[in-house]
Design a protein around this motif. Structure first.
Motif, PDB file in Angstrom:
ATOM      1  N   THR A   1       2.001  12.537  -9.094  1.00 31.12           N
ATOM      2  CA  THR A   1       1.075  13.672  -8.929  1.00 31.12           C
ATOM      3  C   THR A   1       1.678  14.819  -8.120  1.00 31.12           C
ATOM      4  OG1 THR A   1       0.175  12.773  -6.879  1.00 31.12           O
ATOM      5  CG2 THR A   1      -0.925  12.124  -8.931  1.00 31.12           C
ATOM      6  N   ARG A   2       2.760  14.531  -7.370  1.00 29.30           N
ATOM      7  CA  ARG A   2       3.317  15.514  -6.416  1.00 29.30           C
ATOM      8  C   ARG A   2       2.265  16.005  -5.435  1.00 29.30           C
ATOM      9  NH1 ARG A   2       8.324  18.904  -8.678  1.00 29.30           N
ATOM     10  NH2 ARG A   2       9.411  17.163  -9.624  1.00 29.30           N
ATOM     11  N   ASP A   3       1.359  15.115  -5.074  1.00 28.27           N
ATOM     12  CA  ASP A   3       0.279  15.417  -4.137  1.00 28.27           C
ATOM     13  C   ASP A   3       0.868  15.406  -2.718  1.00 28.27           C
ATOM     14  OD1 ASP A   3      -1.832  15.237  -2.338  1.00 28.27           O
ATOM     15  OD2 ASP A   3      -3.054  13.965  -3.638  1.00 28.27           O
ATOM     16  N   THR A   4       1.059  16.612  -2.155  1.00 29.98           N
ATOM     17  CA  THR A   4       1.713  16.691  -0.842  1.00 29.98           C
ATOM     18  C   THR A   4       0.805  16.219   0.291  1.00 29.98           C
ATOM     19  OG1 THR A   4       1.070  19.017  -0.663  1.00 29.98           O
ATOM     20  CG2 THR A   4       3.293  18.561  -1.484  1.00 29.98           C
ATOM     21  N   VAL A   5      -0.511  16.267   0.069  1.00 33.46           N
ATOM     22  CA  VAL A   5      -1.430  15.772   1.099  1.00 33.46           C
ATOM     23  C   VAL A   5      -1.267  14.261   1.232  1.00 33.46           C
ATOM     24  CG1 VAL A   5      -3.847  15.524   1.783  1.00 33.46           C
ATOM     25  CG2 VAL A   5      -3.063  17.651   0.733  1.00 33.46           C
ATOM     26  N   MET A   6      -1.273  13.586   0.083  1.00 31.99           N
ATOM     27  CA  MET A   6      -1.062  12.138   0.130  1.00 31.99           C
ATOM     28  C   MET A   6       0.338  11.804   0.655  1.00 31.99           C
ATOM     29  SD  MET A   6      -1.279   9.218  -2.836  1.00 31.99           S
ATOM     30  CE  MET A   6      -3.009   8.855  -2.867  1.00 31.99           C
ATOM     31  N   ALA A   7       1.319  12.609   0.269  1.00 31.82           N
ATOM     32  CA  ALA A   7       2.688  12.376   0.744  1.00 31.82           C
ATOM     33  C   ALA A   7       2.735  12.417   2.272  1.00 31.82           C
ATOM     34  CB  ALA A   7       3.638  13.417   0.148  1.00 31.82           C
ATOM     35  N   ALA A   8       2.018  13.380   2.854  1.00 29.05           N
ATOM     36  CA  ALA A   8       2.005  13.501   4.315  1.00 29.05           C
ATOM     37  C   ALA A   8       1.274  12.320   4.964  1.00 29.05           C
ATOM     38  CB  ALA A   8       1.357  14.822   4.726  1.00 29.05           C
ATOM     39  N   GLN A   9       0.250  11.796   4.261  1.00 28.81           N
ATOM     40  CA  GLN A   9      -0.505  10.642   4.796  1.00 28.81           C
ATOM     41  C   GLN A   9       0.368   9.395   4.939  1.00 28.81           C
ATOM     42  OE1 GLN A   9      -3.687  10.145   2.052  1.00 28.81           O
ATOM     43  NE2 GLN A   9      -4.998  11.687   2.996  1.00 28.81           N
ATOM     44  N   LEU A  10       1.421   9.318   4.111  1.00 29.90           N
ATOM     45  CA  LEU A  10       2.286   8.143   4.175  1.00 29.90           C
ATOM     46  C   LEU A  10       2.907   7.952   5.566  1.00 29.90           C
ATOM     47  CD1 LEU A  10       4.152   8.022   0.760  1.00 29.90           C
ATOM     48  CD2 LEU A  10       2.640   6.325   1.732  1.00 29.90           C
ATOM     49  N   GLU A  11       3.047   9.053   6.297  1.00 35.33           N
ATOM     50  CA  GLU A  11       3.577   8.943   7.665  1.00 35.33           C
ATOM     51  C   GLU A  11       2.654   8.062   8.513  1.00 35.33           C
ATOM     52  OE1 GLU A  11       6.426  10.608   8.635  1.00 35.33           O
ATOM     53  OE2 GLU A  11       6.678  11.928   6.905  1.00 35.33           O
ATOM     54  N   LYS A  12       1.345   8.205   8.284  1.00 36.21           N
ATOM     55  CA  LYS A  12       0.372   7.401   9.045  1.00 36.21           C
ATOM     56  C   LYS A  12       0.456   5.932   8.649  1.00 36.21           C
ATOM     57  CE  LYS A  12      -2.938  10.459  10.961  1.00 36.21           C
ATOM     58  NZ  LYS A  12      -4.118  11.252  10.689  1.00 36.21           N
TER      59      LYS A  12
ATOM     60  N   LYS B   1       0.837  -1.203   0.000  1.00 35.02           N
ATOM     61  CA  LYS B   1       0.000   0.000   0.000  1.00 35.02           C
ATOM     62  C   LYS B   1       0.873   1.255   0.000  1.00 35.02           C
ATOM     63  CE  LYS B   1      -2.518   1.459   3.710  1.00 35.02           C
ATOM     64  NZ  LYS B   1      -3.588   1.404   4.733  1.00 35.02           N
ATOM     65  N   ILE B   2       1.887   1.244   0.844  1.00 39.10           N
ATOM     66  CA  ILE B   2       2.735   2.424   0.996  1.00 39.10           C
ATOM     67  C   ILE B   2       3.575   2.644  -0.278  1.00 39.10           C
ATOM     68  CG2 ILE B   2       4.830   1.493   2.090  1.00 39.10           C
ATOM     69  CD1 ILE B   2       4.475   3.528   4.306  1.00 39.10           C
ATOM     70  N   ALA B   3       4.008   1.549  -0.901  1.00 38.32           N
ATOM     71  CA  ALA B   3       4.811   1.690  -2.127  1.00 38.32           C
ATOM     72  C   ALA B   3       3.947   2.189  -3.283  1.00 38.32           C
ATOM     73  CB  ALA B   3       5.472   0.357  -2.483  1.00 38.32           C
ATOM     74  N   THR B   4       2.701   1.703  -3.342  1.00 39.53           N
ATOM     75  CA  THR B   4       1.788   2.155  -4.402  1.00 39.53           C
ATOM     76  C   THR B   4       1.497   3.647  -4.249  1.00 39.53           C
ATOM     77  OG1 THR B   4       0.802  -0.044  -4.464  1.00 39.53           O
ATOM     78  CG2 THR B   4      -0.462   1.738  -5.484  1.00 39.53           C
ATOM     79  N   LYS B   5       1.223   4.065  -3.012  1.00 38.55           N
ATOM     80  CA  LYS B   5       0.982   5.486  -2.765  1.00 38.55           C
ATOM     81  C   LYS B   5       2.216   6.321  -3.107  1.00 38.55           C
ATOM     82  CE  LYS B   5      -2.544   5.442   0.869  1.00 38.55           C
ATOM     83  NZ  LYS B   5      -2.826   5.815   2.270  1.00 38.55           N
ATOM     84  N   THR B   6       3.390   5.777  -2.835  1.00 39.69           N
ATOM     85  CA  THR B   6       4.627   6.489  -3.166  1.00 39.69           C
ATOM     86  C   THR B   6       4.696   6.763  -4.665  1.00 39.69           C
ATOM     87  OG1 THR B   6       5.761   5.470  -1.300  1.00 39.69           O
ATOM     88  CG2 THR B   6       7.154   6.356  -3.041  1.00 39.69           C
ATOM     89  N   GLY B   7       4.278   5.769  -5.450  1.00 40.31           N
ATOM     90  CA  GLY B   7       4.241   5.954  -6.904  1.00 40.31           C
ATOM     91  C   GLY B   7       3.291   7.076  -7.298  1.00 40.31           C
ATOM     92  N   VAL B   8       2.117   7.091  -6.664  1.00 36.87           N
ATOM     93  CA  VAL B   8       1.137   8.150  -6.958  1.00 36.87           C
ATOM     94  C   VAL B   8       1.725   9.517  -6.583  1.00 36.87           C
ATOM     95  CG1 VAL B   8      -1.170   9.039  -6.438  1.00 36.87           C
ATOM     96  CG2 VAL B   8      -0.811   6.565  -6.634  1.00 36.87           C
ATOM     97  N   VAL B   9       2.379   9.566  -5.424  1.00 32.02           N
ATOM     98  CA  VAL B   9       2.986  10.826  -4.963  1.00 32.02           C
ATOM     99  C   VAL B   9       4.061  11.290  -5.953  1.00 32.02           C
ATOM    100  CG1 VAL B   9       4.477  11.829  -3.180  1.00 32.02           C
ATOM    101  CG2 VAL B   9       2.435  10.528  -2.521  1.00 32.02           C
ATOM    102  N   ILE B  10       4.851  10.348  -6.462  1.00 30.10           N
ATOM    103  CA  ILE B  10       5.893  10.709  -7.440  1.00 30.10           C
ATOM    104  C   ILE B  10       5.251  11.321  -8.690  1.00 30.10           C
ATOM    105  CG2 ILE B  10       7.597   9.759  -9.073  1.00 30.10           C
ATOM    106  CD1 ILE B  10       8.312   7.692  -6.864  1.00 30.10           C
TER     107      ILE B  10
END
Lengths: 216, 216
Positions: free
Chosen positions: A144-155, A133-142
């Motif tokens: 989209t540069r979506d900083t909100v999602m990037a911050a969610q990765l901490e959770k 899940k975290i790796a997939t979101k990392t791809g999306v963040v790369i």
């Protein structure tokens, strides 16, 4: 120089695309390594182990490409920062590939015995799901540069840390009956998943830094 | 432009000097962390833990300085390669500092109990000695660019791997009588020393690459 500028932008986009591709590969590798544990699937473990070389080659080529772009384009400060950050992201992603490879190697080492006893199989599977899940979101963040999602990765990483602590608790509980060697394997497995998530968080922090100029 | 050239050379020398300083700091931290294990010395462990922040700050400043040099000097390919390689060496050294910090944290976690039982204390001490030796040599390699010594570090790393295997063997031997929790601590300790040596080898390989243009 609009033409050069546009070529440069294409090159930057190409770098982001390769970083995204790497994130897909390391996500896929960790998903397969986890499935290899669940299914005691040696061919799948072997596949993850041998695929790691591809990841290393792609990362190596990407780094050479980035350095070449810097040398040719002599980018201004913000573009240079983006390219240096891309080098660091590529190092994080390569390391995530290594960690999936380490997980698969434990499966191969113990085969045909299971690497993980039934007592903690669900827990390890949950770590695998969290890692994917975290790796997939990392791809999306790369991409989209979506900083909100990037911050969610901490959770998501906190969730991984919680699973990791539960795993260690299971190993040191008086009910643990699978001996020290299996506990050692699981200590290392737990560490690999945890570090994998740490590197994913590191990638998303770097995206936040790129977009905002501040470290998360 | 002899003047600019010379300033640039001074800047490169300054980068090498800071990399050397970092190698001394991380060598010192791991030596102290090992001594904290041997002596069950909590204040020494605390010292290593809090000093890690200094290492991180120095590394962070060094990276900013390197990126600033690239932005201002627009270096040619070989100088650019040297600066990018310096960024990677600084990341390796920072990670070595983290690993010394992790070792010290196990001492703090178990205090006033010993982190390492007498049965494997000599082995862990030998890993600490090997780690310090390899980090010290890494510093020499950074300042002298001696590729012969850089290549020798691979042998020192083999020695570390051997000690690591001996440690794991002791943990899984039927004579092991210190339980699973201590085995988990030692699995992690062993991993920290081993990774520390891996990063030192990585630094020296990068020096070989800088001098010869080839990966070791």
């Amino acid at each position: 120089m609009p033409l050069i500028r546009s070529t440069f932008q294409d090159e930057l986009d190409g770098v982001s695309q390769t970083l995204f591709d790497l994130s897909v590969m390391v996500s896929d590798s960790m998903a397969k390594a986890t499935r290899a544990i669940m299914e005691k699937n040696l061919p799948l473990a072997e596949e993850v182990i041998s695929f790691d070389e591809n990841i290393d080659t792609i990362q190596h080529d990407l780094d050479a490409r980035i350095i070449d772009i810097i040398a040719r384009q002599q980018p201004v400060a913000s573009d240079l920062r983006a390219l240096i950050t891309a080098l660091r992201m590529s190092a994080d992603l390569e390391r995530m590939g290594d960690l999936a490879h380490h997980v698969a190697k434990i499966v191969r080492l113990r085969h045909p015995e299971p690497a993980v006893p039934d007592a903690v199989l669900k827990l390890v599977e949950a770590m695998g799901v969290a890692a994917e899940k975290i790796a997939t979101k990392t791809g999306v963040v790369i991409s989209t540069r979506d900083t909100v999602m990037a911050a969610q990765l901490e959770k998501d990483d906190d969730e991984m840390d919680l699973l990791h602590r539960q795993l260690i608790s299971a190993l040191i509980a008086p009910t643990w009956e699978h001996g020290v060697e299996t506990a050692i394997d699981l200590t290392l497995l737990g560490r690999y998943y945890e570090r994998y998530a740490d590197h994913a968080v590191s990638v998303s922090r770097r995206v936040i830094f790129l977009v905002t100029g501040k470290f998360a």
